[in-house]
Design an enzyme around this catalytic site. Sequence first.
Site, short mmCIF file in Angstrom:
data_model
loop_
_atom_site.label_atom_id
_atom_site.label_comp_id
_atom_site.label_asym_id
_atom_site.label_seq_id
_atom_site.Cartn_x
_atom_site.Cartn_y
_atom_site.Cartn_z
CG ASP A 42 -2.22 -0.50 1.00
OD1 ASP A 42 -2.49 -0.87 -0.15
OD2 ASP A 42 -3.04 -0.51 1.94
CE LYS A 62 -6.87 5.58 -2.51
NZ LYS A 62 -6.45 5.16 -1.16
CG MET A 168 -7.17 8.31 7.82
SD MET A 168 -8.45 7.23 7.21
CE MET A 168 -8.70 6.19 8.63
N1 SAH Z 1 -3.34 0.82 9.47
C1 SAH Z 1 -2.64 2.06 9.70
C2 SAH Z 1 -3.54 3.26 9.55
C3 SAH Z 1 -4.02 3.46 8.15
S1 SAH Z 1 -5.04 4.88 7.98
C4 SAH Z 1 -2.00 2.01 11.08
O1 SAH Z 1 -2.27 1.11 11.86
O2 SAH Z 1 -1.19 2.88 11.37
C5 SAH Z 1 -3.92 6.08 7.41
C6 SAH Z 1 -3.59 7.06 8.49
O3 SAH Z 1 -2.64 6.51 9.38
C7 SAH Z 1 -2.95 8.32 8.00
O4 SAH Z 1 -3.88 9.24 7.51
C8 SAH Z 1 -2.28 8.84 9.26
O5 SAH Z 1 -3.22 9.43 10.09
C9 SAH Z 1 -1.85 7.54 9.93
N2 SAH Z 1 -0.45 7.23 9.67
C10 SAH Z 1 0.07 6.17 9.08
N3 SAH Z 1 1.42 6.21 9.05
C11 SAH Z 1 1.75 7.35 9.68
C12 SAH Z 1 3.00 7.97 10.02
N4 SAH Z 1 4.17 7.43 9.66
N5 SAH Z 1 2.96 9.14 10.66
C13 SAH Z 1 1.81 9.71 11.03
N6 SAH Z 1 0.62 9.16 10.75
C14 SAH Z 1 0.57 8.01 10.09
#
Ligand code: SAH
Length: 455
Positions: A42, A62, A168
């Site tokens: 992803d 994307k 998000m």
């Molecule tokens: N499954 C993922 C979340 C996916 S939703 C998890 O457990 O982390 C996507 C959101 O995750 C992004 O919009 C952001 O809010 C957060 N996110 C993912 N990686 C990040 C990072 N390195 N730093 C800050 N936020 C992050």
Amino acid sequence: METPDSQKKGYVYIIGAGPGDPELLTVKAARVLHDVDVILYDDLVSSELVDQFSALKIYTGKRKDSHHFEQDAINEEILRHAREGKSVARLKGGDPFVFGRGGEEIEVLRKNGIRYEIIPGITAAHGASAYSEIPLTMRKVSSSVAFCTGHPVNKIQVPDADTLVYYMVASSVHEVLDAVEKKGRSESTKVAIVQNATRYNQKIFTGTLGELRQREKAVYSPALLIIGDNISHFIEDNWFSRKRKVLITGGDSSRYNSEEHVMVHFPCKRVEGADREIVRHALEEIESYTLLLFPNKLSVKYFFQALFDSRKDVRHLAKCRIYTSGKAASLELQNYGVKADLSLEPESSGALMTLLQQKGVTNQHILLPGSTLVDDSLVSELKALNNRVTPLSLYTHGVNVQEESLDLDFIDEIYFSSPSCVRNFGQLFHSIPPKIVVTTAHQGVEAEYRKLFVH
Ligand code: SAH
């Protein structure tokens, strides 16, 4: 993976890749990713992370200029490979079951009778918390924590927990803060935004709820919003911000320790496969060679891949002496259970020949695995010493056009390992900001760097 079982039926692993730092992958996930046939990954999974694995990689995110997969198409793609009997890794940012749609994907697998398992990952909230030194719970300050989402804006929830973590929030920070205030939290509540958590370009904004609401709207991506009094323990100068961020161009980062440095790997080389038929042919005669000379780490890696592909293994090298050039190559060799008879440490590629001469390399039948850019002078000098030499091209170098852009603002030091890395870097970046310290592997690299970047 060629177990009899997987030849008959596919198997899917739903895997969490962690928040960004490639080392935050679990041991189990790394083992599985080394074994699987296909990896579907992803947006939030960096190419630095997936590049370590040799499976077929399919990007399902994307990013600009790439085919965009809708969730249905991703499900179809997973099913298609599984039905072909392959082992498939579905690799997602963070944890697959925290805002990761993992639940939807297993639904499809269940319906279609495909076997699967789930390997959890470190979710962004845990990565951000650790790398910004903001504990999510703390005795006497915060005894509950809730993970929430800022998207879609009309469904923002504000649970009754001491610490709130919003995922998000790229464009909805203000809406979330409004909702939180409406729920009765005071203007002085501490707030932090952690952007690119655990990555070299991690950035933290802190303030009070009131202050951040006054701030102009901005897009932070990917970012988390953390709200709660535990943030009052935050310090700017935390363990992660203190480390030097070093951009490593090329493979070898052994001169940097991880206590003081964050290594950002920017290979500057795109490595592609070579002509498999030629390689196979050369390997058929492997036992006729008396010396195997590995000039670098990649030559070791690709040689063993080719050896195993041709259904041979280290036993076929038993009669051959094995020499390596450079520490990275000899370490890589040990991964295959082989210790070099001789590990040479030349100061430059020219110096390798001098060392070989000193060691009396003569009257040998030498196999020289490497890239398609054969080092002609090495070959002819080895021949001049009465050796028979066969260069074996196993991979091709090209410029690595990174899909994710690299932000030099966060880099403290750049390390160039070879002249071709300097040239390739020069094609992507025409200048290097003066605050960045540049180091080079040897004089030849230094000269190339001066030629291109120092005027
Ligand atoms: N499954 C993922 C979340 C996916 S939703 C998890 O457990 O982390 C996507 C959101 O995750 C992004 O919009 C952001 O809010 C957060 N996110 C993912 N990686 C990040 C990072 N390195 N730093 C800050 N936020 C992050």
